[in-house]
Scaffold this motif. Structure first.
Motif, PDB file in Angstrom:
ATOM      1  N   ASP A  94       0.815  -1.216   0.000  1.00  0.00           N
ATOM      2  CA  ASP A  94       0.000   0.000   0.000  1.00  0.00           C
ATOM      3  C   ASP A  94       0.851   1.269   0.000  1.00  0.00           C
ATOM      4  OD1 ASP A  94      -2.309  -1.464  -0.027  1.00  0.00           O
ATOM      5  OD2 ASP A  94      -2.690  -1.313   2.126  1.00  0.00           O
ATOM      6  N   ASP A  95       2.136   1.125   0.387  1.00  0.00           N
ATOM      7  CA  ASP A  95       3.040   2.277   0.393  1.00  0.00           C
ATOM      8  C   ASP A  95       3.916   2.326  -0.849  1.00  0.00           C
ATOM      9  OD1 ASP A  95       2.235   3.366   2.884  1.00  0.00           O
ATOM     10  OD2 ASP A  95       3.378   1.831   3.940  1.00  0.00           O
ATOM     11  N   ILE A  96       3.502   1.585  -1.871  1.00  0.00           N
ATOM     12  CA  ILE A  96       4.177   1.622  -3.165  1.00  0.00           C
ATOM     13  C   ILE A  96       3.189   2.179  -4.184  1.00  0.00           C
ATOM     14  CG2 ILE A  96       5.293   0.272  -4.984  1.00  0.00           C
ATOM     15  CD1 ILE A  96       6.052  -1.769  -2.835  1.00  0.00           C
ATOM     16  N   SER A  97       3.622   3.160  -4.925  1.00  0.00           N
ATOM     17  CA  SER A  97       2.754   3.828  -5.894  1.00  0.00           C
ATOM     18  C   SER A  97       2.082   2.822  -6.845  1.00  0.00           C
ATOM     19  CB  SER A  97       3.573   4.819  -6.711  1.00  0.00           C
ATOM     20  OG  SER A  97       2.895   5.216  -7.873  1.00  0.00           O
ATOM     21  N   PRO A  98       0.767   2.947  -7.108  1.00  0.00           N
ATOM     22  CA  PRO A  98       0.100   2.102  -8.112  1.00  0.00           C
ATOM     23  C   PRO A  98       0.797   2.176  -9.473  1.00  0.00           C
ATOM     24  CG  PRO A  98      -1.527   3.292  -6.815  1.00  0.00           C
ATOM     25  CD  PRO A  98      -0.193   3.847  -6.427  1.00  0.00           C
ATOM     26  N   ASN A  99       1.372   3.354  -9.774  1.00  0.00           N
ATOM     27  CA  ASN A  99       2.124   3.489 -11.026  1.00  0.00           C
ATOM     28  C   ASN A  99       3.278   2.490 -11.071  1.00  0.00           C
ATOM     29  OD1 ASN A  99       0.706   5.765 -12.160  1.00  0.00           O
ATOM     30  ND2 ASN A  99       1.734   7.071 -10.651  1.00  0.00           N
ATOM     31  N   MET A 100       3.960   2.341  -9.947  1.00  0.00           N
ATOM     32  CA  MET A 100       5.109   1.449  -9.886  1.00  0.00           C
ATOM     33  C   MET A 100       4.669  -0.005 -10.026  1.00  0.00           C
ATOM     34  SD  MET A 100       8.398   1.425  -9.640  1.00  0.00           S
ATOM     35  CE  MET A 100       9.286  -0.105  -9.926  1.00  0.00           C
ATOM     36  N   ARG A 216      17.045   7.114  -3.783  1.00  0.00           N
ATOM     37  CA  ARG A 216      18.342   7.319  -4.437  1.00  0.00           C
ATOM     38  C   ARG A 216      18.234   8.235  -5.661  1.00  0.00           C
ATOM     39  NH1 ARG A 216      22.237   8.941  -6.108  1.00  0.00           N
ATOM     40  NH2 ARG A 216      24.100   7.900  -6.949  1.00  0.00           N
ATOM     41  N   PHE A 217      17.225   7.993  -6.510  1.00  0.00           N
ATOM     42  CA  PHE A 217      17.166   8.707  -7.783  1.00  0.00           C
ATOM     43  C   PHE A 217      16.215   9.905  -7.780  1.00  0.00           C
ATOM     44  CE2 PHE A 217      18.560   4.407  -8.951  1.00  0.00           C
ATOM     45  CZ  PHE A 217      19.764   4.733  -9.544  1.00  0.00           C
ATOM     46  N   TYR A 218      15.227   9.880  -6.888  1.00  0.00           N
ATOM     47  CA  TYR A 218      14.232  10.953  -6.912  1.00  0.00           C
ATOM     48  C   TYR A 218      14.023  11.642  -5.568  1.00  0.00           C
ATOM     49  CZ  TYR A 218      13.144   9.043 -11.498  1.00  0.00           C
ATOM     50  OH  TYR A 218      13.240   8.600 -12.797  1.00  0.00           O
ATOM     51  N   SER A 219      14.659  11.134  -4.511  1.00  0.00           N
ATOM     52  CA  SER A 219      14.509  11.713  -3.170  1.00  0.00           C
ATOM     53  C   SER A 219      13.052  11.782  -2.740  1.00  0.00           C
ATOM     54  CB  SER A 219      15.149  13.114  -3.114  1.00  0.00           C
ATOM     55  OG  SER A 219      16.537  13.023  -3.371  1.00  0.00           O
ATOM     56  N   VAL A 220      12.281  10.771  -3.128  1.00  0.00           N
ATOM     57  CA  VAL A 220      10.878  10.668  -2.715  1.00  0.00           C
ATOM     58  C   VAL A 220      10.636   9.265  -2.170  1.00  0.00           C
ATOM     59  CG1 VAL A 220      10.110  12.337  -4.449  1.00  0.00           C
ATOM     60  CG2 VAL A 220      10.047   9.882  -4.978  1.00  0.00           C
ATOM     61  N   ASP A 221       9.514   9.106  -1.512  1.00  0.00           N
ATOM     62  CA  ASP A 221       9.126   7.774  -1.043  1.00  0.00           C
ATOM     63  C   ASP A 221       8.488   6.998  -2.183  1.00  0.00           C
ATOM     64  OD1 ASP A 221       9.987   8.103   1.600  1.00  0.00           O
ATOM     65  OD2 ASP A 221       8.134   9.140   2.138  1.00  0.00           O
ATOM     66  N   ALA A 222       8.496   5.678  -2.061  1.00  0.00           N
ATOM     67  CA  ALA A 222       7.946   4.820  -3.110  1.00  0.00           C
ATOM     68  C   ALA A 222       6.472   5.119  -3.378  1.00  0.00           C
ATOM     69  CB  ALA A 222       8.130   3.352  -2.725  1.00  0.00           C
ATOM     70  N   LYS A 223       5.754   5.533  -2.366  1.00  0.00           N
ATOM     71  CA  LYS A 223       4.322   5.811  -2.533  1.00  0.00           C
ATOM     72  C   LYS A 223       4.069   7.057  -3.384  1.00  0.00           C
ATOM     73  CE  LYS A 223       3.938   8.285   1.896  1.00  0.00           C
ATOM     74  NZ  LYS A 223       3.681   9.613   1.350  1.00  0.00           N
ATOM     75  N   ASP A 224       5.106   7.894  -3.557  1.00  0.00           N
ATOM     76  CA  ASP A 224       4.927   9.151  -4.273  1.00  0.00           C
ATOM     77  C   ASP A 224       5.515   9.141  -5.681  1.00  0.00           C
ATOM     78  OD1 ASP A 224       3.690  10.379  -2.032  1.00  0.00           O
ATOM     79  OD2 ASP A 224       5.658  10.724  -1.131  1.00  0.00           O
ATOM     80  N   LEU A 225       5.939   7.980  -6.161  1.00  0.00           N
ATOM     81  CA  LEU A 225       6.501   7.900  -7.513  1.00  0.00           C
ATOM     82  C   LEU A 225       5.422   8.183  -8.556  1.00  0.00           C
ATOM     83  CD1 LEU A 225       8.659   4.670  -7.074  1.00  0.00           C
ATOM     84  CD2 LEU A 225       9.559   6.959  -7.576  1.00  0.00           C
ATOM     85  N   ASN A 226       5.731   9.082  -9.498  1.00  0.00           N
ATOM     86  CA  ASN A 226       4.767   9.339 -10.570  1.00  0.00           C
ATOM     87  C   ASN A 226       4.955   8.311 -11.692  1.00  0.00           C
ATOM     88  OD1 ASN A 226       6.906  10.181 -12.250  1.00  0.00           O
ATOM     89  ND2 ASN A 226       6.645  12.349 -11.688  1.00  0.00           N
TER      90      ASN A 226
END
Length: 769
Positions: A94-100, A216-226
């Motif tokens: 649930d803390d991993i972006s649906p996009n991912m 590492r690459f975006y300085s965001v949490d996995a849940k916020d990956l676009n």
């Protein structure tokens, strides 16, 4: 001679490829049908081999713990360091972006939610491709990849030479992977498998799992990956180094866009979403999470001390290798005593005292360490250097922690100088004497064979060789109170105290209060009373031990062993045994109150001079040739040892002297002592630090009783005790006329050599401070 390969299993031949195809295809049928043997007469050899392997394999395998980073926290729960071989920060699905989630499924296993661990269509497509070209392509499902990553993890943890890393697998490995994939599908839901995979897979370098990769690459949490970020990360797992966006941005964009194309083709995203995403750039915002103490900055030396405590403690594993594996892979949370906010100031003040950038300071260092009285908690541990490999001809970088023992990453201690004199005073008091009693400090010379009481040694005595301990200030060769002798740190006064006291009583107090001589032959050992010169600070002690010992002076004689770790738990919540708070009454509170009566005056009148809010107390210290200078002082809430001196040239010899040396790129005073660098460092730090901890009274020293009154005056009012003591002080504490300050005369600075035979044999040129 190598065995000749059978053409049935040589995949370089067409026959081998056919056999492999039908063997694997048959096995897929076996597994997919619930292990029922299908009709597969073709390529019987391959099928038989496959069936044999399947039969020999257990139905499941042990999934060993997945490596997770360990963290060291300060007293407020703030992370000061992270340790890992694989940088992994597990998160829930649930803390991993649906996009991912969509991106990884689209590119790695688009029928993930349809198959039962094996995808026959994918295998058929891959085999046909392998038969018709020289290139190899895989058909592993996400479940198979998850299994393979688990197997690789097991191999690493067990030290197995066998490897199933991609590109090194044979068909037996593939069969095993297939069987376990089916087994995993029976044990876990699809979402659990997907979550496990995304937390396990390598993305780049030492970044494992999607959360670490997102940071590492975006300085965001996995849940916020676009969308475009997710597609880029999903594309990396096939070839992490090749598709690294920092090193290979063009390849990374190309790969990302192919992932986006897959997502559009499978209906995971719309045409509009696809068009917008492929037009975007990489949007990188990289961050680094270094492993180990190097990243702890000013907290690095405390971090190093904590890691050494773990790596030398069998509670964390039988061997050092076991303990290292636990630290770097076990997901430990290590709670500590560090006041990191205060430690930042300590490091700043240490660098202010001895500038690490000054070209002259290649072998001049400073260290400051604080302990909490009543608990033993180590509050600060800092120095003027950067934690790291030494740089030639520069004193800036070192791994040595000047505050602690060599076995725990330290430099082996330094001569304590006059900071050792309070222990002689404790021995004096313990044998029924008082601070206001007078001693004859005129004596400068002890001939060879002078007998000293030492009840714990054979015969109950020890002897000096020819020894002439001198004072730095000639005006103090006279009768004085013990209080005066300690206040002005007079060598001949301390020697006379010791001469009238059992040396074993004095040495026993150093042992009770945790001091060891790190210069002793054979390694650290309790300070020996065999050589009377120990009373003037010949032993090599650590700043941490001295801060902890003086903390007992602040706490009415109760000594608490220094303590850095308050709790250790692993990722599953298992608690590890840690050193408990260990405190015990070691000195009579009455003796402590008497001692503090003098040490309080030293800190207040000679050192702080109004800058540090009291009550405060402490003792100065400088060894021969000033290669080691100290001030150790305290309130009832914090005890701090400040040290400034040499490391490589810590031997007290003329060539190493700091008197008149180039320090901080300028010529030091003709006479360096504790007041030059160490005491100012202590004052700079403590004038703020004392406000964070309690500052209670040290109690009252016993006063000299008034002289007996003549009989006819018994009924008259006598002078107060305070007045009597003021009179005593005015006589004994005054400076000699020839002195303009409390600093020793330069003529009296030198080396009090010890010939190593257990007898204090020196030339007497010893700084009182």
């Amino acid at each position: 001679m190598a065995a000749k390969k059978s053409p049935f299993f040589d995949t370089a031949t067409t026959l081998g490829k056919v056999v492999a195809f039908f063997g694997i295809s048959a096995l897929c049928g076996v597994l997919a049908a619930g292990m029922l043997v299908p009709i597969a007469a073709i390529a019987k050899t391959g099928l038989t081999t496959g069936n044999n392997i399947v039969s020999a394999l257990p139905s499941s395998f042990e999934k060993l713990p997945i490596p997770e980073p360990s963290t060291i926290l300060d007293a407020d729960g703030k992370t000061i360091a992270t340790f890992y071989q694989q940088n992994r920060q597990p998160v829930k699905l649930d803390d991993i972006s649906p996009n991912m989630r969509k991106a990884i499924i689209s590119v790695e296993d688009e029928r993930f939610y349809e198959h039962k661990g094996i995808d026959p269509k994918g295998i058929a497509r891959a085999v046909v491709g392998n038969l018709t070209s020289s290139s190899r392509s895989g058909a592993s499902t996400l479940t198979q990849q998850y299994v393979n990553n688990l197997l690789v993890n097991n191999q690493v943890l067990t030290g197995s030479k066998e490897s199933t890393v991609s590109g090194q697998k044979d068909y037996a490995d593939k069969i095993r992977e297939l069987k376990y994939a089916v087994a995993i599908e029976k044990e876990m839901s699809k979402d659990e498998i997907l979550e496990g995979y995304l937390n396990l897979v390598l993305f780049s370098g030492r970044e494992y799992g999607v959360q670490a990769a997102a940071q590492r690459f975006y300085s965001v949490d996995a849940k916020d990956l676009n969308l475009q970020q997710s597609a880029m990360l999903a594309g990396m797992v096939q070839l992490p180094n090749v598709y690294n966006p920092i090193n290979n941005p063009e390849r990374s964009i190309d790969r990302r866009n192919k992932v986006l194309g897959n997502m559009y083709r499978t209906g995971a995203i719309t045409k509009k979403e696809y068009d917008q995403a492929v037009k975007s750039d990489l949007e990188l915002d990289p961050s680094i999470s270094p492993s180990g103490c190097t990243a702890a900055k000013e907290n690095a030396y405390f971090c190093d001390y904590v890691t050494n405590l773990i790596l030398t403690d069998e509670s964390y594993g039988k061997t050092k290798e076991d303990r290292e594996n636990l630290l770097y892979r076990g997901g430990l949370t290590v709670k500590t005593t560090l006041n990191s906010k205060l430690n930042k100031k300590a490091a700043k003040d240490a660098a202010k005292a001895i500038d690490p950038d000054a070209k002259s300071n290649t072998d001049i260092y400073s260290s400051i360490v604080s302990v909490e009285p009543g608990t033993g908690k180590i509050l600060t541990m800092a120095q003027n250097t950067t934690y790291g490999p030494e740089i030639k001809n520069s004193g800036k970088n070192t791994y040595y922690n000047f505050a602690v023992p060599r076995a725990l990453g330290g430099a082996g201690g330094f001569q304590g100088g006059s900071t050792m004199k309070p222990y002689t005073t404790l021995g004096w008091l313990a044998e029924g004497n008082r601070m206001y009693e007078k001693i004859n400090a005129k004596k400068q010379h002890f001939t060879a064979g002078n007998k000293w009481k030492a009840s714990c040694l054979p015969g109950g005595t020890t002897y000096t060789a020819d020894w002439t301990p001198k004072n730095a200030s000639p005006g103090f060769y006279r009768s004085m109170t013990v209080d005066t002798g300690l206040y002005w740190s007079i060598n001949t006064a301390t020697v006379q105290e010791a001469y009238k006291t059992d040396l074993c009583t004095i040495a026993d107090y150093t042992k009770k209060l945790g001091l060891l001589d790190h210069g002793a032959k054979g390694g650290p050992a309790p300070i020996s009373p065999a050589n009377p010169s120990f009373i003037l600070g010949a032993a090599e002690i650590t700043p941490l031990s001295q801060a902890a010992a003086f903390a007992a002076f602040a706490n009415k004689g109760e000594y608490c062993e220094p303590r850095a770790i308050t709790g250790v738990s692993d990722k599953d919540g298992n608690e590890y045994k840690v050193k408990k708070e260990t405190c015990s009454q070691q000195v009579d509170p009455t003796y402590i109150a008497d001692l503090n009566g003098t040490l309080q005056k030293i800190a207040t009148k000679r050192v702080s001079k109004g800058r540090v809010d009291g009550p405060i107390a402490g003792k100065t210290g400088t060894n021969d040739y000033a290669t080691s200078t100290w001030f150790v002082g305290y309130t009832t809430g914090i005890s701090t040892a400040a040290w400034v001196g040499r490391l490589e040239g810590k031997a007290a010899t003329e060539k190493n002297e700091m008197h008149g040396a180039m320090i901080n790129d300028e010529k030091a005073p003709w006479m360096v002592d504790s007041s030059t660098y160490a005491a100012p460092l202590w004052v700079d730090f403590m004038e703020e630090a004392v406000h964070e901890y309690e500052r209670n009274s040290f109690g009252s020293a016993r006063r000299q009783p008034p002289p007996p009154k003549p009989k006819e005056e018994e009924d008259s009012k006598s002078d107060s005790d305070e007045k009597d003591n003021d009179k005593e002080d005015s006589t004994d504490d005054s400076k000699p006329k020839e002195e303009s300050s409390s600093k020793p005369d330069a003529r009296d600075i030198g080396r009090g050599n010890d010939n190593g035979n257990g007898n204090g044999n020196g030339n007497g040129k010893k700084s009182d401070d």
